[in-house]
Design a protein around this motif. Structure first.
Motif, PDB file in Angstrom:
ATOM      1  N   VAL A  54      -3.650   2.321  -3.365  1.00 15.96           N
ATOM      2  CA  VAL A  54      -3.313   3.707  -3.030  1.00 15.96           C
ATOM      3  C   VAL A  54      -4.322   4.293  -2.053  1.00 15.96           C
ATOM      4  O   VAL A  54      -5.525   4.105  -2.203  1.00 15.96           O
ATOM      5  CB  VAL A  54      -3.270   4.576  -4.314  1.00 15.96           C
ATOM      6  N   ILE A  55      -3.794   4.977  -1.041  1.00  8.65           N
ATOM      7  CA  ILE A  55      -4.630   5.776  -0.145  1.00  8.65           C
ATOM      8  C   ILE A  55      -4.214   7.224  -0.354  1.00  8.65           C
ATOM      9  O   ILE A  55      -3.065   7.582  -0.091  1.00  8.65           O
ATOM     10  CB  ILE A  55      -4.409   5.381   1.323  1.00  8.65           C
ATOM     11  N   VAL A  56      -5.141   8.038  -0.851  1.00  9.49           N
ATOM     12  CA  VAL A  56      -4.821   9.442  -1.090  1.00  9.49           C
ATOM     13  C   VAL A  56      -5.187  10.275   0.122  1.00  9.49           C
ATOM     14  O   VAL A  56      -6.261  10.107   0.695  1.00  9.49           O
ATOM     15  CB  VAL A  56      -5.559   9.975  -2.336  1.00  9.49           C
ATOM     16  N   LYS A  57      -4.262  11.135   0.528  1.00  5.41           N
ATOM     17  CA  LYS A  57      -4.597  12.195   1.479  1.00  5.41           C
ATOM     18  C   LYS A  57      -4.872  13.408   0.602  1.00  5.41           C
ATOM     19  O   LYS A  57      -3.969  14.033   0.059  1.00  5.41           O
ATOM     20  CB  LYS A  57      -3.418  12.444   2.430  1.00  5.41           C
ATOM     21  N   PRO A 112       0.812  -1.219   0.000  1.00  6.08           N
ATOM     22  CA  PRO A 112       0.000   0.000   0.000  1.00  6.08           C
ATOM     23  C   PRO A 112       0.851   1.278   0.000  1.00  6.08           C
ATOM     24  O   PRO A 112       1.811   1.389   0.759  1.00  6.08           O
ATOM     25  CB  PRO A 112      -0.818  -0.121   1.289  1.00  6.08           C
ATOM     26  N   VAL A 113       0.486   2.208  -0.875  1.00  6.33           N
ATOM     27  CA  VAL A 113       1.207   3.476  -1.011  1.00  6.33           C
ATOM     28  C   VAL A 113       0.285   4.620  -0.598  1.00  6.33           C
ATOM     29  O   VAL A 113      -0.889   4.641  -0.969  1.00  6.33           O
ATOM     30  CB  VAL A 113       1.664   3.683  -2.479  1.00  6.33           C
ATOM     31  N   VAL A 114       0.820   5.558   0.178  1.00 10.97           N
ATOM     32  CA  VAL A 114       0.072   6.771   0.534  1.00 10.97           C
ATOM     33  C   VAL A 114       0.515   7.912  -0.382  1.00 10.97           C
ATOM     34  O   VAL A 114       1.707   8.152  -0.540  1.00 10.97           O
ATOM     35  CB  VAL A 114       0.302   7.151   2.010  1.00 10.97           C
ATOM     36  N   VAL A 115      -0.460   8.561  -0.996  1.00 10.61           N
ATOM     37  CA  VAL A 115      -0.174   9.688  -1.894  1.00 10.61           C
ATOM     38  C   VAL A 115      -0.752  10.964  -1.293  1.00 10.61           C
ATOM     39  O   VAL A 115      -1.937  11.006  -0.941  1.00 10.61           O
ATOM     40  CB  VAL A 115      -0.792   9.441  -3.290  1.00 10.61           C
TER      41      VAL A 115
END
Lengths: 527, 527
Positions: free
Chosen positions: B180-183, B150-153
């Protein structure tokens, strides 16, 4: 002749007052040579020289760098048996291992030389201009890899040749175009000095800039910390323990300008034994693993420290076969009394844990610094509850974990820290039944092995020596094989730059005849 | 319709109590929509879902992932003008920019889809077994890139489309096989929600696993910190300020398991004007740079904030031409009153430094949140002594540094922090005289431009958007172009693995017909 001094560039210097000696673990005596630790001034001078050298070294052609690397290999070989004897006296390894590891060191240097001679490693990519594009014209863009700057390499304890002074980190960094400052491993600084002499000679013979290589000596942590924190140092290569590797990683990350550290650290290299394979070939695998566990006194990063299976007649039988096989192997000498002590302490800690028992151990007499191999065992449930049991003990000890079922085994794999390797011993037709197990293993390792042993790291482009943390500090790179060069380079892009001023790798004429990505097509064509 | 909620996987959730609104800088009013910050439970759920999704998403074929990315592009376009209007209302950018940036976002998604369809991006390398090798047989080894997890963008402020919800970081991470988890960036969370809706629809239409994408909303730093510190998050993509990027880098480096952060941060993008070019084309370059400095109110990572030349009639003339040109440009609206304030404060701080004077500024009236462009000037000697003058001020201000001679100019370049770009304006025949200057520039930048402006980042394989720290946190990667995928993958090696159980990229038959390195030769051949 061993001088005991530092190579600050090509100059031998020893202004310092702190000295130390190395130890011959086979003879159980101190070696005669006295080594002088580098002073802060010598450190400063070595880094300054490296930074100056970078200005010219980064512009050396691939062929010039290849000549340098090949010359290092030649000069190392020219040291002849003296070098092998020195290696043995500071490592306790037998002459056969010395010769084999020298072959690997030389082979690595030559494989990077070959990579440089061929030239496509720079990953050249060219997108030519489209002047009539609407709404805006497209500019000409050309990219290739360029070196980062001076690299600090920490010699490893367990590979005095292949991962030390002229080992894989040094060879890949020099290939990249980065000057190298080696922090010689204190257990074999004499060997390090001999190899350093070969590098210095090679640099002079091939007209490399002064400072392209330095070899510094230090006993404690000051030298290493000073180097990693120096503003002119741009990257670090390390092989060793998690504790030391993480300390360097933290120092590098806390710099005003953080720099990349590739630290190859601890691994227990889990091996899963599937029931059919054990039913058919218990004895074969017991013999192979007795060999792998004890090879080099277990002092390999890829040593199989964790054996896992599901309880049953097959696993019991394997356990008995492994006991027989392991008891037969003559122990090997360890690198240093301190390594032997750490090993014994680590093994004792494991054995003292609740539910752990020792099922096999070499029974004969062993000389002073020899690592007496042991096999421990524990139930899967107990293993899951005690993190200590999954820590690496550097030396010839493995723990056989007996699981209640596959589910528990998968749970164990999922709970493991990152590993260099994972191995599955099975019959080809039973592998398909274990999807979950394989998926869990893949997620935790850098290299997945079928029916083999993890020891023995082939040097080739498809080898990965690295893995999820803490197997390495950055799983996106490998320490072995030509792609190890990627740790020390960054992509660089020229926009609209005049053809004749571009590096040859990016010129229209493709004078080096390398493979390039030209407008999205891989080709050796001219433009 | 904007709901103001978080996408936790495909579910809209807003259990939290903290809310905020976005701002329309053109109209100088708050927007009507109310956004609810993600709770710790929602964060936990999004990460857990992403981790579960990873188990299946990482095994999706290139074609399946390509369909997903193309579907995102289609769904984004299907939102039509409503999306553009939303974008404008939360950014102050004109509709033309909205349309252009949407084109770039869609183009990026499609270029990664194309990369996946072609398939060679996995860098497959195969070294086949040599069973009769002496002293030991060579095992079969096969390597390819696999996703990290999992990547945080983090959405950027200045590219609500191209570097936010479905921007380059998200597209490259999804292409890699990473959920992907977008902030979402708090200035344009409404735009973010619309794009997120398109991604969720695309995921459902192409049967992607639940949790492959989440879109979370937060006002302060808690959300971002929670995500970066979560043990199941494996990498981070960020575009923004040095302060925020470094804070995230530090959090990631301090984790028990450190993870890679690619942060694209500050840059002043130095431009050197050589005398002959100014003698011949002063007006042309003044006009070009007045445009580049003010474009998008200077809110580009590649905005040229630092102009450098050697004192003389040519530089004086250029200074006058630039003054004329810059005064003519109508100012643009900035992203937010807070951006406008930071810009004005930053510019005022620069102007207040000893030896700095303002030589040009737009003279007319400008609406509330418009960035009034300014040109400052300073002597080279003064610039060298005051680090403040080389800090980025985000907005339409540049400082013209007047050097005594080339030596001083080179010294300035050597002293600069890392930069995304460096530009040299010169006549082709004068470039050769400035070797030192070019070498100094190369050492500090990711992209070197000849006779152009740094703004306008082409999306193609040979583009580098990155550079030495602090331009980016790791100069070994790029944020733009298909190689941006390399940030989210690691090499993985199979040893002696049964052919039918290998991923198709590594099978003997090469069913995907990709380019592979087979025993050191690049080929599409079968084995």
């Amino acid at each position: 002749m061993i001088t005991g001094k530092n190579y600050v560039g090509s100059k031998l210097k020893a202004a310092g007052e702190k000295t130390f000696k190395t130890f011959n673990p086979q003879l159980d005596i101190e070696n005669p040579w006295v080594f002088t630790e580098a002073t802060q001034e010598e450190i400063e001078e070595a880094v300054t020289l490296a930074n100056q050298a970078f200005g010219t070294y980064k512009n050396c052609s691939g062929l010039e760098k290849a000549n340098f690397l090949n010359a290092i290999a030649d000069e190392v070989l020219a040291l002849g048996d003296n070098l092998l004897v020195q290696y043995c006296s500071e490592s306790g390894f037998p002459i056969g291992r010395a010769e084999g590891e020298r072959g690997r060191m030389v082979g690595q240097l030559r494989s990077f030389a070959q990579m440089l001679t061929e030239g496509s490693w720079v990953q050249a990519a060219i997108d030519t201009a489209i002047t009539d594009r609407v709404p805006a014209p497209k500019e000409d863009l050309r990219k290739m890899m360029v070196p980062l700057g001076p690299v600090v390499v920490f010699g490893s304890s367990n590979f005095p040749f292949a991962f030390s002074t002229a080992g894989g980190d040094t060879a890949s960094a020099l290939a990249a175009g980065c000057p190298v400052i080696v922090k010689s491993h204190s257990m074999h600084v004499g060997t390090g000095e001999m190899v350093a002499t070969a590098i210095i000679k090679a640099a002079q013979k091939t007209n490399m800039p002064e400072g392209v290589f330095s070899n510094l000596v230090g006993g404690g942590t000051t030298l290493g910390a000073s180097l990693v924190q120096h503003p002119l140092v741009k990257a670090v290569g390390f092989t060793g323990s998690i504790r030391a590797g993480r300390a360097l990683f933290d120092l590098a990350a806390q710099r005003p300008e953080p720099i990349p550290v590739f630290a190859e650290m601890g691994s227990v290299n889990p091996v899963v034994f599937l029931p059919k394979a054990l039913a058919l070939n218990s004895q074969k695998w017991a013999t192979a693993y007795a060999g792998s566990i004890t090879m080099g006194a277990g002092q390999f990063c890829t040593n199989p420290g964790l054996l896992i299976g599901v309880k049953g007649a097959e696993l019991n039988n394997f356990s008995e076969e492994l006991t027989k096989a392991i008891e037969k192997v003559e122990p090997f000498c360890m690198l240093h009394p301190s390594m032997k002590n750490s090993f014994e302490e680590g093994a004792a800690t494991m054995i003292s844990q609740n539910g752990v028992s020792k099922i096999a151990e070499y029974k004969g007499e062993a000389p002073a610094n020899y690592g007496v191999q042991k096999i421990l065992t524990v139930e899967g449930k107990t293993f899951l509850e005690n993190k200590t049991l999954s820590h690496e003990v550097f030396g010839p000890v493995s723990i056989l974990v007996q699981c209640d079922n596959e589910e528990q085994l998968v749970k164990i794999l999922n709970q493991l820290d990152g590993q260099l390797t994972g191995t599955i011993i099975g019959e080809p037709n039973e592998l398909k039944e274990y999807n979950k197990l394989i998926a869990a293993m893949q997620n935790r390792v850098g290299r997945l092995i079928f029916n083999g042993v993890p020891t023995g790291v082939e040097v080739c482009p498809s080898m990965i020596h690295g893995g999820p943390y803490p197997a390495s500090s950055d799983s996106r790179f490998t320490a072995v094989g030509i792609h190890a060069v990627n740790r020390w380079v960054r992509p660089f892009s020229y926009q609209n730059w005049p053809n004749e001023l571009l590096p040859p790798e990016l010129q229209n004429e493709n004078p080096l005849q390398i493979l390039r990505t030209l407008n999205n097509i891989q080709t050796k064509s001219q433009i």
